[in-house]
Design a protein around this motif. Structure first.
Motif, PDB file in Angstrom:
ATOM      1  N   PRO A 305       0.822  -1.223   0.386  1.00  0.00           N
ATOM      2  CA  PRO A 305      -0.491   0.128  -0.071  1.00  0.00           C
ATOM      3  C   PRO A 305       0.730   1.002   0.033  1.00  0.00           C
ATOM      4  O   PRO A 305       1.998   0.978   0.512  1.00  0.00           O
ATOM      5  CB  PRO A 305      -0.284  -0.199   1.425  1.00  0.00           C
ATOM      6  N   ARG A 306       0.259   2.034  -0.773  1.00  0.00           N
ATOM      7  CA  ARG A 306       0.834   3.566  -0.653  1.00  0.00           C
ATOM      8  C   ARG A 306       0.537   4.577  -0.436  1.00  0.00           C
ATOM      9  O   ARG A 306      -0.792   4.604  -0.432  1.00  0.00           O
ATOM     10  CB  ARG A 306       1.431   4.037  -1.979  1.00  0.00           C
ATOM     11  N   HIS A 307       1.417   5.495   0.489  1.00  0.00           N
ATOM     12  CA  HIS A 307       0.228   6.752   1.014  1.00  0.00           C
ATOM     13  C   HIS A 307      -0.959   7.172  -0.149  1.00  0.00           C
ATOM     14  O   HIS A 307       0.072   7.683  -1.225  1.00  0.00           O
ATOM     15  CB  HIS A 307       1.063   7.667   1.542  1.00  0.00           C
ATOM     16  N   SER A 317      -5.704  10.604   5.912  1.00  0.00           N
ATOM     17  CA  SER A 317      -4.682  10.011   5.809  1.00  0.00           C
ATOM     18  C   SER A 317      -5.147   8.772   4.369  1.00  0.00           C
ATOM     19  O   SER A 317      -6.374   7.605   5.620  1.00  0.00           O
ATOM     20  CB  SER A 317      -3.578   9.378   6.412  1.00  0.00           C
ATOM     21  N   LEU A 318      -5.167   8.030   3.070  1.00  0.00           N
ATOM     22  CA  LEU A 318      -5.611   7.116   2.994  1.00  0.00           C
ATOM     23  C   LEU A 318      -4.238   6.708   2.245  1.00  0.00           C
ATOM     24  O   LEU A 318      -3.642   6.843   1.679  1.00  0.00           O
ATOM     25  CB  LEU A 318      -6.196   7.794   2.283  1.00  0.00           C
ATOM     26  N   MET A 319      -4.362   5.207   2.253  1.00  0.00           N
ATOM     27  CA  MET A 319      -3.722   4.766   1.309  1.00  0.00           C
ATOM     28  C   MET A 319      -4.190   3.419  -0.460  1.00  0.00           C
ATOM     29  O   MET A 319      -5.105   3.549  -0.175  1.00  0.00           O
ATOM     30  CB  MET A 319      -2.732   3.173   2.158  1.00  0.00           C
TER      31      MET A 319
END
Length: 360
Positions: A305-307, A317-319
């Motif tokens: 997962p990446r920001h 803040s989501l991934m």
């Protein structure tokens, strides 16, 4: 038109008298079998084929090879060899797809009694048979482990002195080692340099050491301090380098299959001088024997997962969601780590990308 999806049935058993079945009649692994849209009715094995290649010609999910052959656990670990010239037949007459092997006098002789006696255990791979995965892609990692278990590394004999005051040793030079123990003259060793710690990215536990192969040595005399001769040096050998017994060249041809345990892990290292690992690249994962991993296990690879870039500080803040990018075939297992070969990845595999059991 032949349906592309069949449900495995424990009660249906196909026994065509003119066909030699590779698998004993045991309950199939649960899950549906999805055939390729263009799956052939029969296929003739050619030189260079692998079990993974052959399975992919029939199945959308090549790791379900044991299911379509109706193999039991022992046969997964000790497969009945498949040779160039063999004719594999797709049999759907009973409602469940099964692969069968047509009789072939020449290749049946090569197989010997293995297909008749499940107690026969073959530990040395027959070079004429189709390997599980491309042998050339993994040979360097079968003969020269670049990952060493922590306990093995700490207990390994070491080169303690060079023949002169110089610290470097090269081909033909003598060297003096300690910790060789009860060996004898003529023992063969591989010499490794370094010992970069491989830590679990989550628990920070030391799982093993990443080392560099630098040469070969032969014991000339044993004692508290043993005398060795360096028979090969691919890099400079130095005092402090570790010795590992030279392994026998052996390749167990386990077929692709899924783990029983719910294994989840991460990629710790990649090889081949690349940061972006593609098909037929070896990677190290932070799972091993103690986690239930074994030879032949297939794991899915997911992009870590990446920001999501936020436009302002008020945004949550989501991934990025997990995305499957390829398959990993485990071909060498250590207590806490394992080598896996990346197969058919759609994008590069990077450090900390995730691996997990299919279906999780």
């Amino acid at each position: 038109m032949r349906p592309s999806v069949f449900r495995a049935s424990l009660t249906q058993r196909l026994l065509p008298t003119a066909i030699i079945a590779l698998g004993l009649l045991q309950p199939a692994l649960a899950d549906e079998l999805k055939l390729q849209e263009n799956a052939p009715d029969r296929y003739i094995v050619v030189k260079g084929d692998t079990l993974w290649d052959i399975s992919g010609k029939f199945l959308k999910d090549p790791w379900k090879w044991p299911q379509i052959w109706n193999m039991n656990k022992e046969e997964i670990k000790n497969p009945h060899w498949i040779y160039p010239g063999d004719v594999i037949v797709l049999d759907t007459s009973g409602g469940s797809p099964r692969l069968r092997l047509l009789g072939n006098d020449k290749n049946d002789a090569l197989r010997g009694n293995a297909k008749l006696n499940p107690r026969v255990r073959v530990t040395q791979f027959d070079a004429q048979a189709a390997p599980a995965i491309p042998a050339k892609a993994i040979e360097p990692f079968m003969a020269k482990p670049l990952v060493v278990d922590e306990a093995e590394f700490r207990a390994a004999p070491r080169i303690a002195q060079a023949p002169t005051e110089h610290l470097t040793i090269t081909t033909g030079d003598k060297a003096y080692a300690v910790g060789v123990g009860g060996g004898q003259s003529g023992d063969q060793w591989q010499v490794y340099h370094g010992g970069k710690e491989l830590r679990d990215p989550d628990t920070k536990e030391v799982l093993g050491y990443e080392v560099t192969y630098v040469g070969d040595a032969i014991t000339k005399a044993t004692g508290e301090v043993s005398t060795l001769q360096l028979s090969k040096a691919v890099q400079e050998v130095t005092v402090g380098d570790r010795l590992v017994p030279r392994p026998r060249k052996e390749y167990n041809n386990y077929v692709p299959h899924t783990p029983e345990a719910n294994i989840q892990g991460k990629v710790l290292s990649t090889y081949g001088g690349v940061n972006d690992a593609g098909p037929y690249t070896t990677v190290v994962v932070n799972r091993g024997q103690r986690d239930g991993l074994e030879l032949g296990h297939v794991l899915f690879i997911y992009k870590a997962p990446r920001h999501i870039r936020a436009e302002n500080s008020k945004e949550e803040s989501l991934m990025t969601p997990p995305e499957k990018i390829g398959n990993l075939f485990i071909y060498r297992v250590f207590p806490k780590l394992a080598y896996g070969l990346v197969l058919d990845s759609t994008v590069p595999v990077n450090l900390l990308d995730q691996v997990r059991k299919p279906g999780l």
